[in-house]
Design a protein around this motif. Sequence first.
Motif, PDB file in Angstrom:
ATOM      1  N   SER A 132       1.425  -1.583   0.080  1.00 59.86           N
ATOM      2  CA  SER A 132      -0.099  -0.276   0.315  1.00 59.86           C
ATOM      3  C   SER A 132       0.814   0.902   0.783  1.00 59.86           C
TER       4      SER A 132
ATOM      5  N   LEU B 221      -4.458  -0.409   5.891  1.00 62.21           N
ATOM      6  CA  LEU B 221      -4.211  -1.079   6.411  1.00 62.21           C
ATOM      7  C   LEU B 221      -4.545  -1.544   8.418  1.00 62.21           C
TER       8      LEU B 221
ATOM      9  N   SER C 279      -7.669  -2.355   7.142  1.00 60.70           N
ATOM     10  CA  SER C 279      -8.166  -3.864   6.974  1.00 60.70           C
ATOM     11  C   SER C 279      -7.904  -4.816   7.519  1.00 60.70           C
TER      12      SER C 279
ATOM     13  N   THR D 231     -13.468  -5.534   2.048  1.00 56.34           N
ATOM     14  CA  THR D 231     -11.665  -4.845   1.257  1.00 56.34           C
ATOM     15  C   THR D 231     -12.808  -3.167   1.455  1.00 56.34           C
TER      16      THR D 231
ATOM     17  N   MET E 185      -1.676  -2.898  15.227  1.00 55.83           N
ATOM     18  CA  MET E 185      -1.404  -3.959  14.749  1.00 55.83           C
ATOM     19  C   MET E 185      -0.939  -5.409  14.902  1.00 55.83           C
TER      20      MET E 185
END
Length: 177
Positions: A2, A52, A55, A61, A149
Amino acid sequence: ASVRCSGVLTLFLTSPLILAWVFQSETFKTSEFFLQMGILWTTVFFTAVLALFYSLLFRTTLVSMITTYLTILFLFIAPGIARQVLVTFTGAEYGAIAWLMLPSPFFASFTVGTWAWQDKVFPDAQMVELWKWFLIGYNALSCLLLAVMWRGFEYFVIGARRKRSGTPRPACVGQPG
């Protein structure tokens, strides 16, 4: 991946800034150029990390992409709209509402160096160097999202680890042993 996509797309739009720095080096100082590039790549990095992060949170998505774009729109554009509304309807001075513009990379970029039209947006007496706080804040927020994350990947994607039972799985029918 990304960062690569957003970096290439951003490079298409920033090539005129690089050319302006090369051909008019007496107008653009090298330190100002590197600050502009720092703001630019901090923005690219933050948007990639934010995408991210979303996501990881959302299953599809489409939902993560829409949420990312709405968040970016709110953070980058809403401060400019709020500034215009406050100046128009309340007569507020820029110094009083300068910190509202902190989330916007546009206003952080405008506070670097001397632009020909900068005095129309920021009166000299009320100039606040938002770029310092923008770089610190967005890099810190990106690192925080990366840490969340890192810790949440196993929980959200892999699932909580279950304790294995001590009994072996039964053998398949028709296999030796």
